[in-house]
Design an enzyme around this catalytic site. Structure first.
Site, PDB file in Angstrom:
ATOM      1  N   ASP A 178      -4.721 113.255  10.580  1.00 21.65           N
ATOM      2  CA  ASP A 178      -5.176 114.749  10.281  1.00 21.65           C
ATOM      3  C   ASP A 178      -4.211 115.912  11.029  1.00 21.65           C
ATOM      4  O   ASP A 178      -3.838 115.816  12.048  1.00 21.65           O
ATOM      5  CB  ASP A 178      -6.501 114.786  11.276  1.00 21.65           C
ATOM      6  CG  ASP A 178      -7.592 113.943  10.468  1.00 21.65           C
ATOM      7  OD1 ASP A 178      -7.631 114.250   9.452  1.00 21.65           O
ATOM      8  OD2 ASP A 178      -8.135 113.179  11.083  1.00 21.65           O
ATOM      9  N   ASP A 209     -10.184 111.172   3.104  1.00 25.29           N
ATOM     10  CA  ASP A 209     -10.787 111.390   4.082  1.00 25.29           C
ATOM     11  C   ASP A 209     -11.588 112.767   3.516  1.00 25.29           C
ATOM     12  O   ASP A 209     -12.774 113.026   4.146  1.00 25.29           O
ATOM     13  CB  ASP A 209     -10.095 111.858   5.382  1.00 25.29           C
ATOM     14  CG  ASP A 209     -11.122 111.930   6.589  1.00 25.29           C
ATOM     15  OD1 ASP A 209     -12.140 111.379   6.466  1.00 25.29           O
ATOM     16  OD2 ASP A 209     -10.628 112.438   7.455  1.00 25.29           O
ATOM     17  N   HIS A 264      -8.407 119.145   5.322  1.00 29.53           N
ATOM     18  CA  HIS A 264      -9.677 119.010   5.325  1.00 29.53           C
ATOM     19  C   HIS A 264     -10.543 119.111   6.658  1.00 29.53           C
ATOM     20  O   HIS A 264     -11.973 118.738   6.737  1.00 29.53           O
ATOM     21  CB  HIS A 264      -9.999 117.356   4.525  1.00 29.53           C
ATOM     22  CG  HIS A 264      -9.175 116.422   5.169  1.00 29.53           C
ATOM     23  ND1 HIS A 264      -8.172 116.014   4.830  1.00 29.53           N
ATOM     24  CD2 HIS A 264      -9.801 115.552   6.267  1.00 29.53           C
ATOM     25  CE1 HIS A 264      -7.844 115.019   5.828  1.00 29.53           C
ATOM     26  NE2 HIS A 264      -9.018 114.464   6.588  1.00 29.53           N
TER      27      HIS A 264
END
Length: 1003
Positions: A55, A177, A424
């Protein structure tokens, strides 16, 4: 590496040439499908895909994740992951690894020495290390605008192509994800040349249905306007996530047992581990059509200990394959592209899908539709930053070297930080508060650098003499709350507007001032009608003690296509020396609305009526002779607390109200209202609660009604979180049908309590019918259409015929248990709760004409003129041009200049877009042609090469795998009419984007 190992891929001298980056044809390097490890036709082939999901900020900041800092929150260090993987790939040529996020990999690459770069380039050329997706981040699909998606993918793809050549071109899209998936995203990926698209998160009811009839993999019809070229093969992962099978995680922090294969030791477990693995893959194979399945062997920030992973995987595969005659199962190291290639060779007939994958629920009562609105202020900030980024890129092209005199004036920083913002867990609002603060800081830094470039570039473009310095400029980032040091106490100043759209634009400008009267002179020196009125109570409430402006100055400005216009503003005491009093401001006062009768505000175009309580009653468009009876008010849903009785809580991800009936914040009382009538702008000010205000605004020359809302701090008087909505209840007979945009482009037909692919169970009547609203939502019947345009991404629905609601702000007291680990309780700068301010623009039209209006307005909202100021006013007309366009003709009404970007010293990236869908308008949905030759007066285009959407492949040579469906073979190749000299004509069909790298010299 031994000669035998090399022979598995290609001959030694060619590999060495590739490793040394000798310029041989790309075909001599074994990347791509020819690098795949062999499979067995008579076995169930289990594709082991080692991967990490990194991430770009979530629980920790981007920097903390890269360096492995702040491990008290989460143990994760991306630099160590890549180091570890690179070391392990060297041990066996059959090993594979995929990497996704270029925001991390590019940073790691910059820190490596030449020997490491050479080694890694070899792995890429051999297919051992493969880049999947390849964007700067793995972008969200609900809250992102298509312009920003394209930009961040282009940024990542360019780095890969420049660094690794043809072997750096990703073949597969990988969104494992993001929390739901949009049809426009599939279309964009198809236009980027991808062969497949894999994701994990789809609604659990959808997944269950797909597993039962083997539709986990299918063909997505990405855009009905573009047809077969926009089709894309997709695969939904077997589980709801992208983790290894239960019991087979081998990294630091995993609790699963390693493969213990020494029979002399008491803990020998090979047979048990093999049996468990065989049981899992056999179960998974039942949901898929072919004798190939894919296992995602990795998860969030895994492979920091790549040795443990590969050592155990090597053993697992060895012992599983030893029993392949008994189990019929064969394992191999693989990648998503190799898996896709084998599916393609299976020659199956695949089903198709038309709609999207929204909203997503991972369990009963857990609809992930809250993040459509979470951190609404950051969502607005990101959208404005994209507006500035497009302005900045254009001006770097138009001004050339003059735009880079100051090393702090540059565009790359904002490109990268906007790429991070599409992640995201960024634009979604699902990161921890300290991480969101970091995202905000990055955008601020990027914006400042771009603003410096804009000021230098426009200044030089304005100067009549090349030796003349441009005017010193200032930017005001808080004009929306009437704060601007450059204008608040100045007796005179220049207002400069730059229009990034390829057509003339007219817009209203609002400037904070302290004087009571001003003279405004247009670019030609003529007087411009203007009005001055007190800063609204709502805006003063947001400002608190910041800013000194008492008034707002409004005037109507005309800005040429792809150009600038300058307006001179002078206080009355100075202006009276040279202008007549009637040329000064119309000073406007607020008047309380009558308490016993309707209140009407109107222009020549729009009439709006409020009833005696101060609520909206009706709207009329006089041009199209359409009246809609409509009540508008604000409401709140109480967010479920997630205690023992209510189960799932509302949080950053989840929207779960504790009742399907929202509480009306009007509550039967009169709304405090007052009217402000001027020559240019007419307003009706409403106060619904001490913390909730709205200004309903009409502009004299505009065909929409603007609703400017100010919400917050949201109170917690009953200990429950609040989710604030605005709701319009109209007399339009829309039944259960409404329409929402897909990433700002295609319009998606929605039906209440209905899904295309599976039976819908109505467990959450509100949250289960909420959809992402990136730019617009509308309802209609045969005669009338009611459209709401947003200035940022929000969430909304139509829960009954004639009704539209949009959530504008949310503040929650409980974590929803989906990973972020804290409630969505933004306390804001002053610690008592975030105050959000935004705008909705409402259109009422005859249904057949509505699309033309909202398409144009959508472009004008997200590509608004950029406004800045200069205190230099004397001798302006002699020294500077006051109006100038850098395009030789207005683009057609249905064509948008999506990208104008400096690509190299003598190359520019150009994207032209057809803005209309096939059924939008009988005239403007037709094909249209634009000539690039002579389009830009200062740029002489000398050559044009068409590329795929992310500009990493020439379109002519880009090929994609073809798939069989019940109605034929797909996808077709994108084969638009060629763009050739001397005219370089570009023909565009409905919804088509065409991407060019053009060589040029300056005229």
């Amino acid at each position: 590496m031994s000669w035998t190992g090399k022979m598995e891929h290609c001959c030694r001298f060619i590999i060495l040439a590739c490793l040394a980056v000798v310029y041989l044809p790309a075909a001599y390097c074994d990347c791509g499908y020819q690098s795949c490890n062999p499979t067995k036709p008579d076995r169930l082939n289990v594709h082991i895909v080692p991967h990490t999901h990194d991430d770009v900020g979530w629980l920790k900041t981007v920097d903390q994740y890269f360096y492995g800092a702040n491990n008290s929150i989460q143990h994760a260090g991306v630099q160590y992951i890549i180091d570890s993987v690179v070391s392990e790939l060297d041990k066996d040529p059959k090993r594979r690894f995929i990497y996704v996020e270029m925001a991390f990999f590019e940073r790691w690459w910059r820190e490596q020495n030449d020997a490491t770069k050479e080694k890694v380039t070899g792995y890429v050329n051999e297919g051992r290390l493969e880049f999947i997706n390849g964007g700067w981040s793995m972008n969200d699909e609900a809250c992102t605008h298509y312009s920003s998606i394209i930009d961040q993918m282009t940024l990542g793809h360019r780095f890969l192509k420049d660094t690794f050549g043809k072997c750096g071109i990703p073949k597969i899209a990988w969104h494992i994800d993001p929390f739901g998936h949009s049809r426009e995203q599939a279309s964009l990926f198809a236009q980027m040349g991808f062969d497949g698209f894999y994701f994990a998160r789809i609604d659990e009811d959808d997944r269950r249905a797909r597993k039962s009839d083997k539709r986990m993999e299918a063909i997505w019809r990405g855009d009905p306007n573009l047809g077969r070229p926009a089709d894309l093969f997709f695969g939904a992962l077997f589980g709801n996530l992208y983790t290894p099978p239960t019991g087979f995680c081998f990294d630091r922090g995993c609790d699963d047992p390693p493969i213990q294969d020494d029979k002399n030791l008491f803990d020998y477990n090979v047979d048990e581990r093999v049996d468990a693995f065989v049981k899992w893959v056999t179960l998974q194979s039942l949901a898929f059509q072919t004798n190939h399945i894919m296992l995602t062997m990795g998860s969030d920030f895994q492979y920091e200990n790549a040795n443990a992973w590969y050592k155990n995987l090597d053993k697992l595969m060895k012992y599983v394959n030893a029993k392949e005659r008994d189990t019929n199962i064969y394992t191999l190291y693989s990648t998503p592209s190799c898996y896709t290639y084998n599916l393609n060779k299976a020659n199956k007939t695949w089903t198709t899908k038309e709609q999207d994958f929204f909203p997503y629920a991972d369990s009963p009562h857990s609809d992930w539709s809250g993040y459509f609105v979470s951190r609404v202020a950051f969502k607005g900030n990101e959208r404005r930053s994209n507006n500035l980024l497009q302005v900045c890129k254009q001006l770097e092209v138009l001004a050339g070297s003059q735009s880079s005199k100051d090393p702090e004036a540059e565009v790359e920083t904002l490109k990268e930080y906007m790429g991070v913002s599409q992640h995201h867990d960024s634009i979604t609002g699902t990161a921890k508060q300290h991480v969101n603060d970091d995202y905000t800081k990055r955008l601020h830094i990027g914006n400042e650098k771009c603003q410096k470039l804009v000021g230098l570039a426009v200044g030089q473009l304005m100067a009549k003499n090349s030796s003349t310095e441009g005017p010193k400029t200032q930017f005001c980032n808080y004009l929306n709350i009437s704060m601007c040091p450059a204008t608040e106490n100045a007796d005179s100043f220049a207002v400069i507007l730059y229009n990034p759209i390829g057509r003339n634009v007219s817009t209203y400008v609002k400037i904070p001032v302290n004087g009571a009267s001003y003279h405004v002179a247009g670019p030609d020196g003529s007087s411009v009608t203007n009005q001055v009125q007190a800063v609204s109570d709502a805006v003063q409430r947001v400002r608190r003690d910041r800013g000194s402006a008492k008034n707002d100055l409004f005037f109507f400005a005309h800005v040429p296509a792809l150009g600038f216009a300058t307006y001179q503003v002078t206080s009355a005491k100075q202006a009276l020396k040279r202008v007549r009093p009637q040329a000064l401001s119309n000073n406007v006062k607020a008047v309380p609305a009558p308490a016993d009768s309707d209140t009407v505000i109107s222009t020549d175009v729009i009439k709006v009526t409020f009833d005696s309580t101060g609520l909206l009653k009706s709207m009329t468009n006089m041009d199209s002779n359409v009246t809609v009876n409509v009540k508008q008010s604000f409401y709140w849903y109480n967010g479920s607390a997630g205690n023992h009785e209510s189960g799932q809580a509302s949080g950053a991800y989840i929207f779960r109200p504790n009742s399907s009936t929202p509480m009306d914040l009007f509550n039967g009382k009169s709304v405090s209202g007052k009217v402000v009538k001027g020559s240019e702008v007419i307003e009706f000010h409403q106060t619904f609660q001490p913390w909730l205000n709205q200004i309903v605004r009409l502009y004299k020359a505009k065909n929409f009604v603007e609703f400017e809302w100010v919400v917050g701090p949201i109170p917690f008087m009953d200990g429950l979180g609040k989710e604030i909505i605005t709701k319009f209840d109209t007399d339009i007979d829309s039944e259960d049908i409404f329409y929402t945009d897909s990433n700002g482009r295609q319009m998606m037909k929605r039906q209440k309590n209905h899904r295309e692919d599976y039976p819908y169970v109505d467990l959450e009547p509100v949250a289960g019918n909420y959809y992402p609203i990136n730019s617009r939502i509308f309802i209609n019947d045969k005669n009338k259409q009611f459209t709401i345009m947003t200035d940022r991404s929000e969430g909304g629905s139509s829960l009954k015929s004639g009704s539209v609601e949009l959530m504008v702000h949310r503040r929650l007291l409980h974590d929803d248990g989906k990973g972020v680990g804290e409630p969505l309780n933004e306390t804001g700068q002053f610690g008592d709760g975030l105050m959000a301010i935004g705008k909705h623009r409402v259109l009422i039209n005859q249904t057949p004409q509505a699309a033309t209006i909202h398409r144009e307005l959508g472009e004008e909202i997200y590509m608004a003129p950029w406004v800045f100021f200069s205190s230099q006013t004397s001798g302006w007309n002699k020294t500077y041009d006051t109006m100038k366009s850098f395009i030789n003709m207005n683009l057609p009404r249905n064509v948008h200049l999506l990208t104008l970007e400096l690509w190299a010293e003598t190359e520019i990236l150009i994207r032209l877009e057809h803005m209309f869908e096939k059924d939008d308008d009988p005239e403007y949905s037709k094909n249209v042609t634009v000539s690039l030759k002579g389009l830009f007066p200062t740029l002489n285009i000398t050559g044009v090469d068409e590329h795929t959407l992310s500009a990493n492949q020439e379109l002519e040579s880009a090929t994609r795998l073809q798939w069989h469906t019940k109605d034929g073979v797909t996808p077709e190749k994108f084969s638009p009419p060629p763009v050739v000299a001397p005219s370089y004509d570009v023909m565009l069909s409905a919804m088509q984007i065409r991407t060019f790298i053009a060589t040029f010299n300056r005229a």
